[in-house]
Design an enzyme around this catalytic site. Sequence first.
Site, PDB file in Angstrom:
ATOM      1  N   SER A   1      -7.177  20.790  30.406  1.00 24.13           N
ATOM      2  CA  SER A   1      -8.448  20.824  28.988  1.00 24.13           C
ATOM      3  C   SER A   1      -8.876  21.852  29.007  1.00 24.13           C
ATOM      4  O   SER A   1     -10.224  21.913  29.031  1.00 24.13           O
ATOM      5  CB  SER A   1      -9.192  19.411  29.323  1.00 24.13           C
ATOM      6  OG  SER A   1      -9.781  19.535  30.784  1.00 24.13           O
TER       7      SER A   1
ATOM      8  N   ALA B   1      -0.529  22.720  30.135  1.00 20.60           N
ATOM      9  CA  ALA B   1      -1.381  23.240  29.549  1.00 20.60           C
ATOM     10  C   ALA B   1      -2.334  23.926  30.816  1.00 20.60           C
ATOM     11  O   ALA B   1      -3.234  23.755  30.578  1.00 20.60           O
ATOM     12  CB  ALA B   1      -1.957  23.124  28.950  1.00 20.60           C
TER      13      ALA B   1
ATOM     14  N   HIS C   1     -32.023  31.316   6.103  1.00 21.06           N
ATOM     15  CA  HIS C   1     -31.834  29.800   5.571  1.00 21.06           C
ATOM     16  C   HIS C   1     -31.188  29.523   4.775  1.00 21.06           C
ATOM     17  O   HIS C   1     -31.434  30.264   3.252  1.00 21.06           O
ATOM     18  CB  HIS C   1     -33.615  29.481   5.758  1.00 21.06           C
ATOM     19  CG  HIS C   1     -33.233  28.307   4.817  1.00 21.06           C
ATOM     20  ND1 HIS C   1     -33.677  26.940   6.326  1.00 21.06           N
ATOM     21  CD2 HIS C   1     -33.838  27.381   4.118  1.00 21.06           C
ATOM     22  CE1 HIS C   1     -33.773  26.132   5.075  1.00 21.06           C
ATOM     23  NE2 HIS C   1     -33.903  25.647   3.604  1.00 21.06           N
TER      24      HIS C   1
END
Length: 479
Positions: free
Chosen positions: A195, A283, A458
């Site tokens: 993982s 993996a 923002h």
Amino acid sequence: MADQYDLLVIGAGPGGYIAAIRGAQLGMKVAIVEREHMAGICSNWGCIPTKALLRTAEVYGHMSHAKDYGLTADSFGFDIDAIVKRSRGIAAQMNNGVQFLMKKNKVDIIWGEATITKPGEIKVAPTKKAIVQPQGPVPKNALGEGTYKARNIIIATGARPRVLPGIEPDGDRIWTYFEAMKPATMPKSLVVMGSGAIGVEFASFYRSMGAEVTIIELLPQIMPVEDAEISALARKRLEKRGIKILTDAKVAKVEKTKDGVIAHVELKSGEKQQVTGDKLISAVGVQCNIEGLGLETVGVKTERGAIVIDNYGKTNIDGIWAIGDVAGPPMLAHKAEHEAVITVEKIAGLPVHGLDKLKVPGCTYCEPQVASVGLTEAKAKEAGREIKVGRFPFVGNGKAIALGEPDGLVKTIFDAKTGELLGAHMVGAEVTELIQGFVIAMNLETTEEELIHTIFPHPTLSETMKESVLDAYGRVLNM
Ligand SMILES: Cc1cc2nc3c(=O)[nH]c(=O)nc-3n(C[C@H](O)[C@H](O)[C@H](O)COP(=O)(O)OP(=O)(O)OC[C@H]3O[C@@H](n4cnc5c(N)ncnc54)[C@H](O)[C@@H]3O)c2cc1C
């Protein structure tokens, strides 16, 4: 014979090709040797083609909940050949781009497999066969086999998939990232062993495309290098998306059946489970390409399978340097590129800062994305630091809500005495783009005070970063 080159670079991945360009910029006569594919694993089989697949998954994900945005998309689907074709096309474009960059910078390309025969000399032989996958296109005007000399040699030969004994990839039912990158058909179910970033990214992609996915991880948390709190939140989201996750779990054996695989899993608790899938992706990390380079002949020191270097890429042998994956973790393209620049500038005699691995950011482009830099909370405590920790959830951010991405967290860790930013950890939408703000802050040795006095636009997701800093000092505004 006089040296033909000032610098010979072995391997044309992100480490090697950036070293070649920087050398050329500094007036060196440079050649780069590549045996298989210009631009290395990163562009051909790693960073870039995976991101192309993940982008497809993202767009597909948006289509599947179009209704949430007031849209109708009643009929949609995918064509796996077209998805893979897009990803491979992007990889090819990157490969071409690096060929162009070599030409632009007047770097000679030598096509073949390099072995160092003595300091200052390499022999290049024709590539025996495709080492990992069908060879990429041979660049036009590339030089070929022969002996080449240079005062300095940089080894940038990268890494390949690590193979667990007994669970050898077969290209059919047990895959590495090579096969996972170009599936002929979409598996209905998939077991992902490991993982780390590679495993979780493929798990995320295949889940988005509809596969039943189980991740099996040996350690107690997924993405083991990440902050435990961030990893736990990412796990929760991945599980919500339907990915099954087993941690503290070892794949003891993989049985191939007529239709797929059965992973025999032993949990730390003593429990045993069988997990089935059409395919299994192995993996479990990568292994450095140190074989056949003549390292033993010239006496270059290796440790735990990687070339040993100092902070400037220097090996124990004068004139021989190493960068990127072959010189050990973190195995990341941007670390390879940064080491390339440091090493070449050191060779040129320029004043340089050595690599500080703590300031190498790490990103995982799964859904949700994860990004971090610096110390985790546990590591900061282990190091005996007195810390202040700030947290800000995406649900308190207007832009995240407008995007429909309210799940996420930014966590910041400061030295309680000095206000130094020690680490930043994030999970949620676009955090792989946001993390760079904190990387710059850490590089400039910024304190909480300076971050608090910085204006964040923002509405942006970046406002969560400032709020997390404010939270560490009891001043959070929007929560
Ligand atoms: C699926 C996957 C996804 C990834 N995603 C990311 C990501 O998102 N972000 C990130 O930062 N990193 C990612 N990585 C890691 C990244 O690809 C590597 O860290 C990076 O490619 C390392 O660069 P490098 O130059 O050291 O080696 P490589 O890119 O491996 O290049 C080495 C080159 O050397 C050549 N070579 C080897 N031996 C010889 C020889 N004897 N003679 C001549 N040539 C030789 C090889 O053919 C190769 O082209 C990913 C990796 C994988 C597998």
